[in-house]
Scaffold this motif. Structure first.
Motif, PDB file in Angstrom:
ATOM      1  N   SER A  65       0.822  -1.201   0.000  1.00 29.75           N
ATOM      2  CA  SER A  65       0.000   0.000   0.000  1.00 29.75           C
ATOM      3  C   SER A  65       0.858   1.252   0.000  1.00 29.75           C
ATOM      4  CB  SER A  65      -0.905  -0.005   1.229  1.00 29.75           C
ATOM      5  OG  SER A  65      -1.624   1.193   1.322  1.00 29.75           O
ATOM      6  N   ASP A  66       0.364   2.290  -0.642  1.00 27.54           N
ATOM      7  CA  ASP A  66       1.043   3.570  -0.599  1.00 27.54           C
ATOM      8  C   ASP A  66       0.192   4.602   0.142  1.00 27.54           C
ATOM      9  OD1 ASP A  66      -0.949   3.932  -2.436  1.00 27.54           O
ATOM     10  OD2 ASP A  66       0.341   4.740  -4.005  1.00 27.54           O
ATOM     11  N   ARG A  67      -0.774   4.130   0.939  1.00 25.84           N
ATOM     12  CA  ARG A  67      -1.682   5.019   1.649  1.00 25.84           C
ATOM     13  C   ARG A  67      -1.347   5.132   3.131  1.00 25.84           C
ATOM     14  NH1 ARG A  67      -6.978   2.281   0.574  1.00 25.84           N
ATOM     15  NH2 ARG A  67      -5.614   0.519   0.658  1.00 25.84           N
ATOM     16  N   GLY A  68      -0.123   4.817   3.509  1.00 24.21           N
ATOM     17  CA  GLY A  68       0.280   4.922   4.903  1.00 24.21           C
ATOM     18  C   GLY A  68      -0.139   3.745   5.754  1.00 24.21           C
ATOM     19  N   LEU A  69      -0.721   2.735   5.162  1.00 19.76           N
ATOM     20  CA  LEU A  69      -1.107   1.538   5.904  1.00 19.76           C
ATOM     21  C   LEU A  69       0.093   0.616   6.027  1.00 19.76           C
ATOM     22  CD1 LEU A  69      -4.509   0.782   4.119  1.00 19.76           C
ATOM     23  CD2 LEU A  69      -4.183   1.802   6.375  1.00 19.76           C
ATOM     24  N   PRO A  70       0.127  -0.203   7.082  1.00 17.84           N
ATOM     25  CA  PRO A  70       1.227  -1.176   7.155  1.00 17.84           C
ATOM     26  C   PRO A  70       1.130  -2.138   5.970  1.00 17.84           C
ATOM     27  CG  PRO A  70      -0.396  -1.580   8.882  1.00 17.84           C
ATOM     28  CD  PRO A  70      -0.796  -0.315   8.185  1.00 17.84           C
ATOM     29  N   PRO A  71       2.238  -2.724   5.577  1.00 15.82           N
ATOM     30  CA  PRO A  71       2.214  -3.590   4.390  1.00 15.82           C
ATOM     31  C   PRO A  71       1.453  -4.891   4.623  1.00 15.82           C
ATOM     32  CG  PRO A  71       4.321  -3.739   5.490  1.00 15.82           C
ATOM     33  CD  PRO A  71       3.554  -2.660   6.202  1.00 15.82           C
ATOM     34  N   VAL A  72       0.945  -5.423   3.533  1.00 21.14           N
ATOM     35  CA  VAL A  72       0.418  -6.789   3.520  1.00 21.14           C
ATOM     36  C   VAL A  72       1.575  -7.650   3.036  1.00 21.14           C
ATOM     37  CG1 VAL A  72      -1.225  -8.400   2.488  1.00 21.14           C
ATOM     38  CG2 VAL A  72      -1.924  -6.041   2.969  1.00 21.14           C
ATOM     39  N   GLU A  73       2.012  -8.555   3.882  1.00 17.60           N
ATOM     40  CA  GLU A  73       3.092  -9.449   3.485  1.00 17.60           C
ATOM     41  C   GLU A  73       2.494 -10.773   3.036  1.00 17.60           C
ATOM     42  OE1 GLU A  73       6.320  -9.649   6.334  1.00 17.60           O
ATOM     43  OE2 GLU A  73       5.671  -7.707   7.128  1.00 17.60           O
ATOM     44  N   VAL A  74       3.156 -11.416   2.097  1.00 13.05           N
ATOM     45  CA  VAL A  74       2.680 -12.675   1.543  1.00 13.05           C
ATOM     46  C   VAL A  74       3.827 -13.676   1.569  1.00 13.05           C
ATOM     47  CG1 VAL A  74       1.707 -13.806  -0.500  1.00 13.05           C
ATOM     48  CG2 VAL A  74       1.084 -11.431   0.028  1.00 13.05           C
ATOM     49  N   GLU A 127       5.485 -28.198  -4.695  1.00 15.59           N
ATOM     50  CA  GLU A 127       4.405 -27.578  -5.454  1.00 15.59           C
ATOM     51  C   GLU A 127       3.784 -26.451  -4.643  1.00 15.59           C
ATOM     52  OE1 GLU A 127       1.593 -30.659  -6.362  1.00 15.59           O
ATOM     53  OE2 GLU A 127       3.102 -31.897  -7.336  1.00 15.59           O
ATOM     54  N   LEU A 128       3.286 -25.437  -5.311  1.00 15.70           N
ATOM     55  CA  LEU A 128       2.628 -24.315  -4.662  1.00 15.70           C
ATOM     56  C   LEU A 128       1.300 -24.779  -4.079  1.00 15.70           C
ATOM     57  CD1 LEU A 128       2.767 -21.259  -4.127  1.00 15.70           C
ATOM     58  CD2 LEU A 128       1.562 -20.936  -6.301  1.00 15.70           C
ATOM     59  N   SER A 129       1.159 -24.671  -2.752  1.00 13.54           N
ATOM     60  CA  SER A 129      -0.083 -25.104  -2.108  1.00 13.54           C
ATOM     61  C   SER A 129      -0.868 -23.951  -1.519  1.00 13.54           C
ATOM     62  CB  SER A 129       0.212 -26.151  -1.027  1.00 13.54           C
ATOM     63  OG  SER A 129       0.995 -25.592   0.008  1.00 13.54           O
ATOM     64  N   GLY A 130      -0.307 -22.758  -1.554  1.00 12.72           N
ATOM     65  CA  GLY A 130      -1.047 -21.611  -1.052  1.00 12.72           C
ATOM     66  C   GLY A 130      -0.139 -20.498  -0.594  1.00 12.72           C
ATOM     67  N   PHE A 131      -0.732 -19.579   0.160  1.00 10.85           N
ATOM     68  CA  PHE A 131      -0.039 -18.390   0.636  1.00 10.85           C
ATOM     69  C   PHE A 131      -0.541 -18.047   2.029  1.00 10.85           C
ATOM     70  CE2 PHE A 131      -0.572 -18.240  -3.907  1.00 10.85           C
ATOM     71  CZ  PHE A 131       0.695 -17.927  -4.371  1.00 10.85           C
ATOM     72  N   LEU A 179       2.082 -11.306  -7.361  1.00 16.30           N
ATOM     73  CA  LEU A 179       3.057 -12.192  -6.727  1.00 16.30           C
ATOM     74  C   LEU A 179       2.701 -13.659  -6.981  1.00 16.30           C
ATOM     75  CD1 LEU A 179       5.475 -12.717  -4.815  1.00 16.30           C
ATOM     76  CD2 LEU A 179       3.802 -12.714  -2.965  1.00 16.30           C
ATOM     77  N   ALA A 180       1.428 -14.000  -6.837  1.00 13.81           N
ATOM     78  CA  ALA A 180       0.984 -15.381  -7.035  1.00 13.81           C
ATOM     79  C   ALA A 180       1.245 -15.849  -8.460  1.00 13.81           C
ATOM     80  CB  ALA A 180      -0.502 -15.507  -6.690  1.00 13.81           C
ATOM     81  N   VAL A 181       0.958 -15.002  -9.449  1.00 13.66           N
ATOM     82  CA  VAL A 181       1.167 -15.381 -10.851  1.00 13.66           C
ATOM     83  C   VAL A 181       2.658 -15.479 -11.164  1.00 13.66           C
ATOM     84  CG1 VAL A 181       0.775 -14.712 -13.260  1.00 13.66           C
ATOM     85  CG2 VAL A 181      -1.076 -14.514 -11.592  1.00 13.66           C
ATOM     86  N   GLN A 182       3.469 -14.625 -10.556  1.00 10.82           N
ATOM     87  CA  GLN A 182       4.919 -14.738 -10.747  1.00 10.82           C
ATOM     88  C   GLN A 182       5.404 -16.110 -10.280  1.00 10.82           C
ATOM     89  OE1 GLN A 182       6.014 -11.129  -8.666  1.00 10.82           O
ATOM     90  NE2 GLN A 182       6.519 -10.105 -10.581  1.00 10.82           N
ATOM     91  N   LEU A 183       4.857 -16.620  -9.189  1.00  7.76           N
ATOM     92  CA  LEU A 183       5.220 -17.967  -8.734  1.00  7.76           C
ATOM     93  C   LEU A 183       4.664 -19.032  -9.676  1.00  7.76           C
ATOM     94  CD1 LEU A 183       4.860 -17.597  -4.877  1.00  7.76           C
ATOM     95  CD2 LEU A 183       6.947 -18.010  -6.165  1.00  7.76           C
ATOM     96  N   ALA A 184       3.452 -18.816 -10.190  1.00  3.51           N
ATOM     97  CA  ALA A 184       2.857 -19.774 -11.124  1.00  3.51           C
ATOM     98  C   ALA A 184       3.659 -19.863 -12.412  1.00  3.51           C
ATOM     99  CB  ALA A 184       1.411 -19.384 -11.437  1.00  3.51           C
ATOM    100  N   ALA A 185       4.415 -18.815 -12.738  1.00  7.26           N
ATOM    101  CA  ALA A 185       5.229 -18.807 -13.955  1.00  7.26           C
ATOM    102  C   ALA A 185       6.472 -19.680 -13.823  1.00  7.26           C
ATOM    103  CB  ALA A 185       5.638 -17.371 -14.312  1.00  7.26           C
ATOM    104  N   VAL A 186       6.834 -20.049 -12.596  1.00 12.97           N
ATOM    105  CA  VAL A 186       8.002 -20.905 -12.377  1.00 12.97           C
ATOM    106  C   VAL A 186       7.640 -22.335 -12.791  1.00 12.97           C
ATOM    107  CG1 VAL A 186       9.586 -21.846 -10.640  1.00 12.97           C
ATOM    108  CG2 VAL A 186       8.853 -19.441 -10.513  1.00 12.97           C
TER     109      VAL A 186
END
Length: 177
Positions: free
Chosen positions: A2-11, A19-23, A42-49
């Motif tokens: 976020s760029d609105r002063g909120l703390p970040p959402v980390e994933v 295999e990718l099972s979630g986040f 971020l999820a699609v970047q991992l799916a591209a691997v």
């Protein structure tokens, strides 16, 4: 995210047998459609691997729960539920009894028709179901990237009709009774 002063959402990605099972979502929930689009990127970047989604196109469910022994600050999960196509595909209405806050589908490169032909891309879509009768519109985001992280497409919007796109239509069908 976020760029609105909120703390970040980390994933943090979850893997099972390579295999990718979630986040795991850490810190706070994405606040709006644009922050969910950031998550989807971020999820699609991992799916591209190669090999991360061996079953092909996979549906993920947003869950308001945390794993056992969660990382500090964990607020929720986005879990792989199964393939959208094939012999063991998810059945329509799978989530009708308990509508999740969101459903996503990730498509590996072999399941994506690239919008930039010279690049092999992965793609994905997240549907955040609303209640149109109460004025809460359906929202969605779409992402397409290559294995190097080059973004070919990034779109988010409020939807009047989930049937206007094949991915949102398939996700809506999984939610319908």
């Amino acid at each position: 995210m976020s760029d609105r002063g909120l703390p970040p959402v980390e994933v943090a990605p979850l893997q099972r047998n390579g295999e990718l099972s979630g986040f795991v979502l850490i810190g706070r929930w994405p606040d709006d459609t644009l922050e969910w689009a950031d998550f989807l990127l971020l999820a699609v970047q991992l799916a591209a691997v190669p090999g991360m989604l061996p079953q092909g196109s996979t549906v993920f469910r947003v869950a308001e729960e945390v794993p056992d022994g969660p990382p500090e600050g964990a607020v929720g999960l986005v879990l792989a539920e199964g393939p959208i196509l094939g012999e063991e595909h998810l059945q329509p209405g799978r989530f009708a009894d308990r509508t999740p806050p969101g459903l996503a589908v990730l498509h590996p490169p072999r399941s994506t028709l690239s919008s930039v032909p010279e690049y092999e891309t992965a793609s994905g879509c997240i549907l955040l179901p609303g209640v149109p009768d109460l004025g809460l519109e359906h929202r969605a985001a779409w992402v397409e990237v290559d294995a190097h992280g080059h973004i070919a497409r990034l779109t988010s919007k409020v939807l009047a009709d989930p049937g206007s796109d094949v991915d949102t239509a398939a996700l809506a069908l999984l939610l319908a009774a």
